[in-house]
Design a protein around this motif. Structure first.
Motif, short mmCIF file in Angstrom:
data_model
loop_
_atom_site.label_atom_id
_atom_site.label_comp_id
_atom_site.label_asym_id
_atom_site.label_seq_id
_atom_site.Cartn_x
_atom_site.Cartn_y
_atom_site.Cartn_z
N LYS A 1 -77.90 -31.02 -18.25
CA LYS A 1 -79.28 -31.00 -17.75
C LYS A 1 -79.57 -29.72 -16.98
O LYS A 1 -80.60 -29.07 -17.20
CB LYS A 1 -79.53 -32.21 -16.87
N SER A 2 -78.67 -29.32 -16.09
CA SER A 2 -78.93 -28.15 -15.26
C SER A 2 -78.95 -26.86 -16.07
O SER A 2 -79.68 -25.92 -15.74
CB SER A 2 -77.87 -28.04 -14.15
N SER B 1 -70.58 -38.31 -16.17
CA SER B 1 -71.62 -37.84 -15.26
C SER B 1 -71.56 -36.33 -15.06
O SER B 1 -72.60 -35.66 -14.95
CB SER B 1 -71.50 -38.55 -13.91
N GLU B 2 -70.33 -35.77 -15.04
CA GLU B 2 -70.21 -34.32 -14.85
C GLU B 2 -70.82 -33.54 -16.01
O GLU B 2 -71.48 -32.52 -15.81
CB GLU B 2 -68.74 -33.92 -14.68
N TRP B 3 -70.59 -34.05 -17.22
CA TRP B 3 -71.12 -33.37 -18.40
C TRP B 3 -72.64 -33.48 -18.45
O TRP B 3 -73.34 -32.51 -18.72
CB TRP B 3 -70.51 -33.92 -19.68
N VAL C 1 -89.95 -33.52 -28.81
CA VAL C 1 -90.04 -32.17 -29.35
C VAL C 1 -89.13 -31.25 -28.53
O VAL C 1 -88.91 -31.47 -27.34
CB VAL C 1 -91.50 -31.65 -29.31
N PRO C 2 -88.57 -30.20 -29.16
CA PRO C 2 -87.56 -29.38 -28.49
C PRO C 2 -88.01 -28.75 -27.18
O PRO C 2 -87.17 -28.50 -26.30
CB PRO C 2 -87.25 -28.30 -29.54
N HIS C 3 -89.30 -28.48 -27.00
CA HIS C 3 -89.76 -27.81 -25.79
C HIS C 3 -90.18 -28.79 -24.69
O HIS C 3 -90.69 -28.36 -23.65
CB HIS C 3 -90.94 -26.88 -26.11
N ASP C 4 -89.97 -30.09 -24.89
CA ASP C 4 -90.40 -31.09 -23.91
C ASP C 4 -89.54 -31.00 -22.65
O ASP C 4 -88.34 -31.29 -22.68
CB ASP C 4 -90.29 -32.48 -24.52
N ARG C 5 -90.14 -30.61 -21.54
CA ARG C 5 -89.41 -30.45 -20.29
C ARG C 5 -88.99 -31.78 -19.68
O ARG C 5 -88.14 -31.83 -18.78
CB ARG C 5 -90.26 -29.67 -19.27
N GLN C 6 -89.58 -32.86 -20.14
CA GLN C 6 -89.24 -34.19 -19.64
C GLN C 6 -88.39 -34.95 -20.66
O GLN C 6 -88.45 -36.18 -20.75
CB GLN C 6 -90.52 -34.97 -19.33
N TRP C 7 -87.57 -34.24 -21.41
CA TRP C 7 -86.78 -34.84 -22.49
C TRP C 7 -85.89 -35.98 -22.00
O TRP C 7 -85.65 -36.95 -22.73
CB TRP C 7 -85.90 -33.78 -23.16
N HIS C 8 -85.40 -35.89 -20.76
CA HIS C 8 -84.47 -36.90 -20.25
C HIS C 8 -85.12 -38.28 -20.12
O HIS C 8 -84.42 -39.29 -20.07
CB HIS C 8 -83.91 -36.46 -18.90
N ARG C 9 -86.46 -38.32 -20.10
CA ARG C 9 -87.13 -39.63 -20.03
C ARG C 9 -86.98 -40.41 -21.32
O ARG C 9 -87.24 -41.61 -21.35
CB ARG C 9 -88.61 -39.44 -19.71
N ALA C 10 -86.57 -39.73 -22.39
CA ALA C 10 -86.41 -40.40 -23.68
C ALA C 10 -85.03 -41.04 -23.84
O ALA C 10 -84.75 -41.67 -24.86
CB ALA C 10 -86.64 -39.40 -24.81
N ILE C 11 -84.18 -40.91 -22.82
CA ILE C 11 -82.84 -41.50 -22.89
C ILE C 11 -82.94 -43.01 -22.67
O ILE C 11 -83.51 -43.48 -21.68
CB ILE C 11 -81.92 -40.87 -21.83
N LEU C 12 -82.37 -43.75 -23.60
CA LEU C 12 -82.38 -45.21 -23.51
C LEU C 12 -81.12 -45.74 -22.83
O LEU C 12 -81.16 -46.76 -22.16
CB LEU C 12 -82.52 -45.82 -24.91
#
Length: 241
Positions: free
Chosen positions: A72-73, A65-67, A48-59
């Motif tokens: 993320k920041s 790396s710079e982008w 969901v758009p407001h999920d603060r842990q969205w990066h955990r969904a990355i497979l």
């Protein structure tokens, strides 16, 4: 697709399936994308758009790396127009096909900064997995060379690659019985930290009924407690956080 495209697709999928490791499968997939000028890619579920842990969904993170660090920041995920469109879209699309007039200022900033990091254009392949919600395979570069005739090939490869890295084997999926809609709903609340009393109040059912559902869930998932059931349900894509 014409015969040549079908043969190319079949050969590519066969090579990915024969890969001895997920790393090798990624290398093959990346090589195929480079034929169309796509040098960076990401495979991810879309919480969901407001999920603060969205990066955990990355497979798989194949961005520069710079982008990714900037993305993320800056909190770009919460305003990313590509991610937003993928939640609703059924067909693949090129980034430049997003309706610019409909972008929010923060959405435009995401795309402008992507271009500054060498991601001037790209492609998104939305994927919708039952019980697990939307996902995407997206790739980009400074110059994309994707003719319309190649779109079906790229879409099929992206979907296959997502399944390769994101879904379990058939035997894993068949372990235990599937949860009912009510059981998934109840476990979803448990995954969000709700207690038995909380869930009873939210769903308008007795605590005894909640506990009965929890017993059934544990039995179906062969779990020793609720926390264990949540982990197993997430791995089976029966719930998402």
């Amino acid at each position: 697709m014409n015969n040549a495209t079908v043969l190319e697709l079949f050969a590519a999928i066969t090579e990915i399936d024969a890969a001895h490791s997920s790393e090798r499968a990624v290398e093959i997939f990346q090589g195929l994308l480079r034929r169309y000028g796509l040098h960076s890619f990401l495979i991810a579920r879309l919480p969901v758009p407001h999920d603060r842990q969205w990066h955990r969904a990355i497979l798989h993170d194949g961005w520069r790396s710079e982008w990714f660090a900037r993305y993320k920041s800056a909190g770009h995920f919460f305003y990313d127009p590509c991610a937003a469109h993928c939640r609703l879209a059924a067909q693949p699309f090129l980034w430049h096909q997003l309706p610019r007039g409909g972008l929010t200022p923060r959405g435009r900033l995401v795309m402008e900064e992507a271009a500054e990091f060498g991601m001037k254009d790209g492609i998104c392949v939305p994927i919708h997995v039952p019980l697990a919600g939307p996902a995407v395979v997206t790739a980009g570069s400074d110059r994309v060379e994707v003719p319309p005739s190649a779109m079906p090939l790229i879409e099929a490869l992206c979907v296959h690659m997502f399944r390769k890295v994101g879904l379990k084997s058939k035997s894993d999926n068949e372990e235990g019985s599937p949860l009912t809609p009510r059981e998934r709903e109840l476990l979803q609340w448990s995954a969000q930290g709700k207690t038995t009393d909380d869930i009873s109040s939210i769903l308008g059912i007795s605590t005894n009924t909640v506990e009965s559902h929890q017993r059934n869930i544990r039995e179906k998932l062969d779990a020793i407690n609720v926390a264990h059931a949540i982990v197993k349900a997430l791995r089976r894509y029966e719930i998402q956080i």
